[in-house]
Design a protein around this motif. Sequence first.
Motif, mmCIF file in Angstrom:
data_model
loop_
_atom_site.group_PDB
_atom_site.id
_atom_site.type_symbol
_atom_site.label_atom_id
_atom_site.label_comp_id
_atom_site.label_asym_id
_atom_site.label_seq_id
_atom_site.Cartn_x
_atom_site.Cartn_y
_atom_site.Cartn_z
ATOM 1 N N GLY A 205 -82.820 8.788 -122.920
ATOM 2 C CA GLY A 205 -82.776 7.517 -122.203
ATOM 3 C C GLY A 205 -81.686 6.594 -122.699
ATOM 4 N N GLY A 206 -81.206 6.814 -123.942
ATOM 5 C CA GLY A 206 -80.181 5.957 -124.516
ATOM 6 C C GLY A 206 -78.765 6.412 -124.249
ATOM 7 N N VAL A 207 -78.576 7.476 -123.479
ATOM 8 C CA VAL A 207 -77.219 7.973 -123.239
ATOM 9 C C VAL A 207 -76.906 8.124 -121.749
ATOM 10 C CG1 VAL A 207 -77.202 9.201 -125.444
ATOM 11 C CG2 VAL A 207 -77.916 10.405 -123.381
ATOM 12 N N ILE A 208 -77.722 7.537 -120.881
ATOM 13 C CA ILE A 208 -77.526 7.716 -119.442
ATOM 14 C C ILE A 208 -76.192 7.137 -118.991
ATOM 15 C CG2 ILE A 208 -78.392 7.056 -117.171
ATOM 16 C CD1 ILE A 208 -79.925 9.315 -118.618
ATOM 17 N N ARG A 209 -75.834 5.942 -119.478
ATOM 18 C CA ARG A 209 -74.541 5.372 -119.081
ATOM 19 C C ARG A 209 -73.391 6.242 -119.587
ATOM 20 N NH1 ARG A 209 -77.741 1.110 -120.319
ATOM 21 N NH2 ARG A 209 -78.024 -0.563 -118.786
ATOM 22 N N ASN A 210 -73.530 6.787 -120.794
ATOM 23 C CA ASN A 210 -72.509 7.692 -121.297
ATOM 24 C C ASN A 210 -72.390 8.918 -120.397
ATOM 25 O OD1 ASN A 210 -71.274 7.195 -124.267
ATOM 26 N ND2 ASN A 210 -73.240 6.151 -124.078
ATOM 27 N N ALA A 211 -73.528 9.437 -119.956
ATOM 28 C CA ALA A 211 -73.511 10.600 -119.075
ATOM 29 C C ALA A 211 -72.808 10.267 -117.760
ATOM 30 C CB ALA A 211 -74.929 11.089 -118.819
ATOM 31 N N LEU A 212 -73.117 9.090 -117.200
ATOM 32 C CA LEU A 212 -72.473 8.666 -115.958
ATOM 33 C C LEU A 212 -70.974 8.444 -116.173
ATOM 34 C CD1 LEU A 212 -75.169 6.126 -114.678
ATOM 35 C CD2 LEU A 212 -74.717 8.409 -113.776
ATOM 36 N N PHE A 213 -70.627 7.828 -117.305
ATOM 37 C CA PHE A 213 -69.231 7.576 -117.621
ATOM 38 C C PHE A 213 -68.459 8.888 -117.715
ATOM 39 C CE2 PHE A 213 -65.638 6.739 -120.408
ATOM 40 C CZ PHE A 213 -65.148 5.524 -119.933
ATOM 41 N N ASP A 214 -69.041 9.876 -118.373
ATOM 42 C CA ASP A 214 -68.384 11.173 -118.524
ATOM 43 C C ASP A 214 -68.188 11.849 -117.172
ATOM 44 O OD1 ASP A 214 -68.213 10.863 -121.231
ATOM 45 O OD2 ASP A 214 -69.921 12.144 -121.706
ATOM 46 N N LEU A 215 -69.229 11.830 -116.344
ATOM 47 C CA LEU A 215 -69.102 12.440 -115.022
ATOM 48 C C LEU A 215 -68.008 11.757 -114.211
ATOM 49 C CD1 LEU A 215 -72.848 12.984 -113.973
ATOM 50 C CD2 LEU A 215 -71.276 14.632 -114.985
ATOM 51 N N HIS A 216 -67.948 10.430 -114.319
ATOM 52 C CA HIS A 216 -66.949 9.664 -113.592
ATOM 53 C C HIS A 216 -65.534 9.978 -114.098
ATOM 54 C CE1 HIS A 216 -64.676 5.864 -112.616
ATOM 55 N NE2 HIS A 216 -65.172 6.187 -111.433
ATOM 56 N N GLU A 217 -65.387 10.082 -115.413
ATOM 57 C CA GLU A 217 -64.073 10.378 -115.984
ATOM 58 C C GLU A 217 -63.591 11.765 -115.583
ATOM 59 O OE1 GLU A 217 -61.912 8.375 -118.101
ATOM 60 O OE2 GLU A 217 -63.175 7.011 -116.932
ATOM 61 N N ILE A 218 -64.489 12.739 -115.585
ATOM 62 C CA ILE A 218 -64.124 14.091 -115.166
ATOM 63 C C ILE A 218 -63.685 14.075 -113.707
ATOM 64 C CG2 ILE A 218 -65.019 16.419 -114.748
ATOM 65 C CD1 ILE A 218 -66.876 15.977 -117.164
ATOM 66 N N ASN A 219 -64.401 13.324 -112.888
ATOM 67 C CA ASN A 219 -64.061 13.210 -111.475
ATOM 68 C C ASN A 219 -62.677 12.580 -111.289
ATOM 69 O OD1 ASN A 219 -64.263 11.119 -108.918
ATOM 70 N ND2 ASN A 219 -65.123 13.134 -108.459
ATOM 71 N N LYS A 220 -62.385 11.538 -112.074
ATOM 72 C CA LYS A 220 -61.071 10.881 -111.989
ATOM 73 C C LYS A 220 -59.948 11.852 -112.352
ATOM 74 C CE LYS A 220 -60.472 6.961 -114.007
ATOM 75 N NZ LYS A 220 -60.575 5.888 -115.021
ATOM 76 N N ARG A 221 -60.157 12.600 -113.433
ATOM 77 C CA ARG A 221 -59.128 13.547 -113.861
ATOM 78 C C ARG A 221 -58.929 14.640 -112.818
ATOM 79 N NH1 ARG A 221 -61.691 12.921 -118.988
ATOM 80 N NH2 ARG A 221 -62.751 14.942 -118.748
ATOM 81 N N GLU A 222 -60.013 15.101 -112.244
ATOM 82 C CA GLU A 222 -59.906 16.166 -111.250
ATOM 83 C C GLU A 222 -59.204 15.672 -109.996
ATOM 84 O OE1 GLU A 222 -60.514 20.152 -109.969
ATOM 85 O OE2 GLU A 222 -60.441 19.111 -111.896
#
Length: 609
Positions: A205-222
């Motif tokens: 529960g304490g890393v959900i924003r990190n998980a969203l941030f990572d998914l978003h960053e991968i999407n940006k790079r792709e």
Amino acid sequence: MISHLESWQWNKMHIKCLQLKRFKQFTDTTINFKEGLSLVVGGNNSGKSTILQALAAWQFCKTLLEIEKGRQSWVAGQKNQGIGMGIVDFTPMHLPSLAHLWTNLKSQKKDEPDGYTLKIKVVWDKPDGEERYLEIGLSLANDRLFIKTTESSIQLEEVEDADGIAIDSNVPQIAYLPPFAGVTDRETRLTPAMRGRLIGQGLSGGVIRNALFDLHEINKRERSRLREGRPKIKNSDLDFLRKNDPWEILQRTMQTIFATELRVVPFNERYHSYLKVESFKGKMTDGVFKRHANYNSRDLMVEGSGFLQWLSVYALALSPEFNVVLLDEPDAHLHMLLQQQLTNELDSVSRLMQKQVLLATHSTELIRAYDYDKVLALRDRKGKYLAEDSDKIGILAGVGAIHTPKLHALIRHKRMLIVEGPSDERFLKLLASRVGIEWPKNLVTWAWPGKASERKQLFMQLKQDIPELHAISIRDRDEESDGTVHASLIDRSNDAVTPGFIALKWRRRHIENYLLCTPAIARTANISEDIVTLFLKEKHGLALPDDTTPSDILMSIRDARGKEIMIQGATSFREAHKITRDDVAKAMEKEEVPQDIITFLTAVTKMCN
């Protein structure tokens, strides 16, 4: 050009079985698992949560061994001492004392060669299909917990290269979302190692924003990679991205189900202390999500508990870091429709990204709706998948919930007929068969004796959970005037238009008035038509015309008290000649069925098509 996303769907990993010795209520148990999404079900204290906790504890111990002693500590034959910790350091689950990990709180040696008396062994297949296993032993001494590898088939070169760099494709990475794993109000930017550690400790529960941030960053790079050297991304690449990229999937799902889109606020570690993820409302129109005008985005924490629960589960399931996801009653605070939607989406993710998902649930709706051979039932400290759909009956009885087949069927079919009593459906089906109209298989009949306004309220309540619901209400005219119903059967007393809801009313006082057909009654009672005519004249002062099918039949027929004539009281045909209204309906010829009945059946068929 092939998207790099294809490399995310490859790390296929599924746990084949879990072997437990002296872990909580499982003294010596082996549980086998299937690929994809499995529902883990059973009554209270059957061990649903315990199975997930055992896997979470294994992941925690594996992670801690790696952090403290490197991945070589997973390999059998290493001469490493166990790692010790106190209860505050053991975070996969909450325990009053570490002794509660052991069956009956007994952690002392029996016939074990060492003090590691509790064993958790996980068996899986590598991506190439070769089987591997890792067993971790736990020991308790002076209120301190010690862990170490007690058995393993892992080879060092499978998890580290020649330079000692970690290789992630050969050992399961498990994420565990326990019940009530709430989203925190603030969340710092965490390193991958720290996020992995927190997930391994059950603190997802304490890393959900990190998980969203990572998914978003991968999407940006792709997106940047696909756009390289071009003014815009090729349509084929963009289509692939939208169908396969986790961030794109997550956004599309939130837009469709919650009418909400997420925005990851740019993060700069020089200026920002916390990650921010905001949400805003909008509407999906022709496949495009459009933000409401003048709507200010806000922190996701202000969203409802159902949305946050959904987001936590879904973000974790979509993360490419994990190939096994454990969800302990993620549906507990979701209403029925969201429960089923969540399961459907998780099933799609597990297929698309080749993940294994174990979802422990008490929800009878999920159990009924899901494929029986993917339901893992726990009973008597054993677990096995159901062999046939009828096996669900025992499971549902064990769960002890109220059977709600109507709601389940409505969620599935989204077409509803509201009648006055349960027998009305059977009666109308009989008349449909007489005129050769097939009764819709996707129609759910709901008995509700109330007036149109009450039925509309019922519809509106259900529509909150089933947005695509359509309904037809049909009821007797009773004492209301003939002017309150149109020839189309539309109830004129129901002025307000409610999208998806059609209020109909019989033009005749009672539904039984449509059985007032002399030849049909005579055939049913095996008497002459003259006897029927005389009975109606002497007992009810009524004379029937030769043709009783027109919608605008004489008012004396429309206003007759059909219930008393057919089924109620000493002067009814049921009392005098021992016939029921179903009997008369079965005896009717096609040309004898009244036009109002055909009008109604046509409206129902149109709605269901």
